[in-house]
Design a protein around this motif. Sequence first.
Motif, PDB file in Angstrom:
ATOM      1  N   LEU A   1     -46.163  28.901  39.558  1.00 37.24           N
ATOM      2  CA  LEU A   1     -47.589  29.055  39.280  1.00 37.24           C
ATOM      3  C   LEU A   1     -47.836  29.808  37.978  1.00 37.24           C
ATOM      4  CD1 LEU A   1     -49.000  29.785  42.842  1.00 37.24           C
ATOM      5  CD2 LEU A   1     -49.239  27.701  41.491  1.00 37.24           C
ATOM      6  N   ILE A   2     -47.054  30.833  37.731  1.00 35.56           N
ATOM      7  CA  ILE A   2     -47.200  31.593  36.482  1.00 35.56           C
ATOM      8  C   ILE A   2     -46.858  30.709  35.281  1.00 35.56           C
ATOM      9  CG2 ILE A   2     -46.234  33.511  35.142  1.00 35.56           C
ATOM     10  CD1 ILE A   2     -45.992  35.032  37.822  1.00 35.56           C
ATOM     11  N   CYS A   3     -45.782  29.938  35.390  1.00 39.61           N
ATOM     12  CA  CYS A   3     -45.389  29.055  34.287  1.00 39.61           C
ATOM     13  C   CYS A   3     -46.397  27.935  34.075  1.00 39.61           C
ATOM     14  CB  CYS A   3     -44.005  28.478  34.546  1.00 39.61           C
ATOM     15  SG  CYS A   3     -42.685  29.680  34.369  1.00 39.61           S
ATOM     16  N   ALA A   4     -47.045  27.467  35.142  1.00 42.55           N
ATOM     17  CA  ALA A   4     -48.078  26.443  34.996  1.00 42.55           C
ATOM     18  C   ALA A   4     -49.265  27.000  34.213  1.00 42.55           C
ATOM     19  CB  ALA A   4     -48.524  25.942  36.362  1.00 42.55           C
ATOM     20  N   ALA A   5     -49.644  28.232  34.505  1.00 41.92           N
ATOM     21  CA  ALA A   5     -50.749  28.859  33.766  1.00 41.92           C
ATOM     22  C   ALA A   5     -50.373  29.062  32.300  1.00 41.92           C
ATOM     23  CB  ALA A   5     -51.119  30.188  34.414  1.00 41.92           C
ATOM     24  N   ILE A   6     -49.155  29.500  32.045  1.00 45.98           N
ATOM     25  CA  ILE A   6     -48.694  29.685  30.666  1.00 45.98           C
ATOM     26  C   ILE A   6     -48.669  28.347  29.937  1.00 45.98           C
ATOM     27  CG2 ILE A   6     -46.690  30.318  29.259  1.00 45.98           C
ATOM     28  CD1 ILE A   6     -46.129  32.520  31.323  1.00 45.98           C
ATOM     29  N   SER A   7     -48.256  27.300  30.628  1.00 39.99           N
ATOM     30  CA  SER A   7     -48.213  25.970  30.020  1.00 39.99           C
ATOM     31  C   SER A   7     -49.605  25.489  29.630  1.00 39.99           C
ATOM     32  CB  SER A   7     -47.557  24.988  30.985  1.00 39.99           C
ATOM     33  OG  SER A   7     -47.630  23.683  30.494  1.00 39.99           O
ATOM     34  N   LEU A   8     -50.584  25.727  30.478  1.00 41.65           N
ATOM     35  CA  LEU A   8     -51.955  25.333  30.143  1.00 41.65           C
ATOM     36  C   LEU A   8     -52.489  26.109  28.946  1.00 41.65           C
ATOM     37  CD1 LEU A   8     -53.669  24.900  33.618  1.00 41.65           C
ATOM     38  CD2 LEU A   8     -53.148  23.145  31.940  1.00 41.65           C
TER      39      LEU A   8
ATOM     40  N   ALA B   1     -50.716  27.518  26.555  1.00 43.20           N
ATOM     41  CA  ALA B   1     -49.987  27.077  25.365  1.00 43.20           C
ATOM     42  C   ALA B   1     -50.467  25.702  24.902  1.00 43.20           C
ATOM     43  CB  ALA B   1     -48.491  27.047  25.648  1.00 43.20           C
ATOM     44  N   ALA B   2     -50.790  24.812  25.862  1.00 39.57           N
ATOM     45  CA  ALA B   2     -51.289  23.489  25.485  1.00 39.57           C
ATOM     46  C   ALA B   2     -52.635  23.599  24.776  1.00 39.57           C
ATOM     47  CB  ALA B   2     -51.405  22.612  26.724  1.00 39.57           C
ATOM     48  N   LEU B   3     -53.494  24.461  25.266  1.00 44.21           N
ATOM     49  CA  LEU B   3     -54.792  24.650  24.609  1.00 44.21           C
ATOM     50  C   LEU B   3     -54.639  25.279  23.228  1.00 44.21           C
ATOM     51  CD1 LEU B   3     -57.044  25.807  27.563  1.00 44.21           C
ATOM     52  CD2 LEU B   3     -57.242  23.706  26.240  1.00 44.21           C
ATOM     53  N   LEU B   4     -53.773  26.276  23.105  1.00 45.62           N
ATOM     54  CA  LEU B   4     -53.553  26.907  21.809  1.00 45.62           C
ATOM     55  C   LEU B   4     -52.927  25.927  20.809  1.00 45.62           C
ATOM     56  CD1 LEU B   4     -52.312  30.451  22.839  1.00 45.62           C
ATOM     57  CD2 LEU B   4     -54.517  29.840  21.853  1.00 45.62           C
ATOM     58  N   GLY B   5     -52.007  25.102  21.287  1.00 44.42           N
ATOM     59  CA  GLY B   5     -51.404  24.102  20.417  1.00 44.42           C
ATOM     60  C   GLY B   5     -52.393  23.031  20.002  1.00 44.42           C
ATOM     61  N   LEU B   6     -53.319  22.692  20.883  1.00 48.76           N
ATOM     62  CA  LEU B   6     -54.344  21.686  20.567  1.00 48.76           C
ATOM     63  C   LEU B   6     -55.265  22.169  19.460  1.00 48.76           C
ATOM     64  CD1 LEU B   6     -55.659  18.952  21.333  1.00 48.76           C
ATOM     65  CD2 LEU B   6     -57.094  20.235  22.925  1.00 48.76           C
ATOM     66  N   PHE B   7     -55.605  23.448  19.488  1.00 48.72           N
ATOM     67  CA  PHE B   7     -56.507  23.993  18.484  1.00 48.72           C
ATOM     68  C   PHE B   7     -55.787  24.460  17.225  1.00 48.72           C
ATOM     69  CE2 PHE B   7     -59.135  24.612  22.380  1.00 48.72           C
ATOM     70  CZ  PHE B   7     -60.085  23.656  22.047  1.00 48.72           C
ATOM     71  N   GLY B   8     -54.499  24.169  17.141  1.00 49.01           N
ATOM     72  CA  GLY B   8     -53.776  24.377  15.897  1.00 49.01           C
ATOM     73  C   GLY B   8     -53.252  25.768  15.636  1.00 49.01           C
ATOM     74  N   TRP B   9     -53.027  26.551  16.665  1.00 49.71           N
ATOM     75  CA  TRP B   9     -52.431  27.869  16.449  1.00 49.71           C
ATOM     76  C   TRP B   9     -50.974  27.664  16.033  1.00 49.71           C
ATOM     77  CZ3 TRP B   9     -49.847  31.790  19.876  1.00 49.71           C
ATOM     78  CH2 TRP B   9     -49.887  33.050  19.298  1.00 49.71           C
TER      79      TRP B   9
ATOM     80  N   PHE C   1     -51.026  18.618  23.997  1.00 53.96           N
ATOM     81  CA  PHE C   1     -51.937  18.917  25.103  1.00 53.96           C
ATOM     82  C   PHE C   1     -51.622  18.089  26.357  1.00 53.96           C
ATOM     83  CE2 PHE C   1     -56.060  18.467  27.304  1.00 53.96           C
ATOM     84  CZ  PHE C   1     -56.218  19.795  27.682  1.00 53.96           C
ATOM     85  N   PRO C   2     -51.476  16.753  26.249  1.00 57.79           N
ATOM     86  CA  PRO C   2     -51.100  16.001  27.454  1.00 57.79           C
ATOM     87  C   PRO C   2     -49.731  16.395  28.000  1.00 57.79           C
ATOM     88  CG  PRO C   2     -51.918  14.498  25.784  1.00 57.79           C
ATOM     89  CD  PRO C   2     -51.790  15.846  25.146  1.00 57.79           C
ATOM     90  N   ALA C   3     -48.810  16.717  27.102  1.00 57.55           N
ATOM     91  CA  ALA C   3     -47.490  17.152  27.564  1.00 57.55           C
ATOM     92  C   ALA C   3     -47.584  18.474  28.318  1.00 57.55           C
ATOM     93  CB  ALA C   3     -46.543  17.283  26.376  1.00 57.55           C
ATOM     94  N   GLY C   4     -48.418  19.392  27.830  1.00 54.52           N
ATOM     95  CA  GLY C   4     -48.623  20.661  28.526  1.00 54.52           C
ATOM     96  C   GLY C   4     -49.303  20.477  29.870  1.00 54.52           C
ATOM     97  N   LEU C   5     -50.274  19.557  29.921  1.00 51.97           N
ATOM     98  CA  LEU C   5     -50.934  19.258  31.199  1.00 51.97           C
ATOM     99  C   LEU C   5     -49.957  18.646  32.200  1.00 51.97           C
ATOM    100  CD1 LEU C   5     -54.410  17.828  30.162  1.00 51.97           C
ATOM    101  CD2 LEU C   5     -53.912  20.023  31.221  1.00 51.97           C
TER     102      LEU C   5
ATOM    103  N   LEU D   1     -45.328  21.635  37.614  1.00 51.06           N
ATOM    104  CA  LEU D   1     -45.030  22.984  38.112  1.00 51.06           C
ATOM    105  C   LEU D   1     -45.885  23.337  39.324  1.00 51.06           C
ATOM    106  CD1 LEU D   1     -44.573  24.834  34.741  1.00 51.06           C
ATOM    107  CD2 LEU D   1     -42.835  24.546  36.502  1.00 51.06           C
ATOM    108  N   VAL D   2     -47.155  22.946  39.313  1.00 49.58           N
ATOM    109  CA  VAL D   2     -48.017  23.202  40.474  1.00 49.58           C
ATOM    110  C   VAL D   2     -47.542  22.380  41.669  1.00 49.58           C
ATOM    111  CG1 VAL D   2     -50.358  22.884  41.363  1.00 49.58           C
ATOM    112  CG2 VAL D   2     -50.010  23.957  39.151  1.00 49.58           C
ATOM    113  N   LEU D   3     -47.145  21.145  41.423  1.00 50.64           N
ATOM    114  CA  LEU D   3     -46.613  20.304  42.496  1.00 50.64           C
ATOM    115  C   LEU D   3     -45.336  20.907  43.078  1.00 50.64           C
ATOM    116  CD1 LEU D   3     -47.358  17.526  43.754  1.00 50.64           C
ATOM    117  CD2 LEU D   3     -45.664  16.544  42.231  1.00 50.64           C
TER     118      LEU D   3
END
Length: 102
Positions: A36-43, A45-53, A72-76, A82-84
């Motif tokens: 669960l913690i890694c799923a949250a980190i993945s989300l 990171a996906a958002l930060l990567g999408l916005f170009g950080w 972003f889709p890869a992070g999702l 991970l949630v599954l």
Amino acid sequence: MNSSTYSKANLFKLTIKSFLILFCVPILSVWTVGSLICAAISLIAALLGLFGWNGIAMNISPGYALPGILGFPAGLLLAFLLVLSSYYTRRFLKKSLQFIKS
């Protein structure tokens, strides 16, 4: 004869329960929470990567970086897996605890 067979069955069940308590329950608990913690980190990171950080990048190989729009889709997908994993591990943990209680 029956009493010795009955005691051997109880001893075997007690051994299995103690194995579950010592090894399986801690491992499954850490796996559930960690997923669960890694799923949250993945989300995040996906958002930060999408916005170009610039600090977040996904690499397929050392020389080829995945484009930001595909990160972003890869992070999702990773977060979903991970949630599954956490869900099914939690189910198995509950069944193990029910077996220990019986």
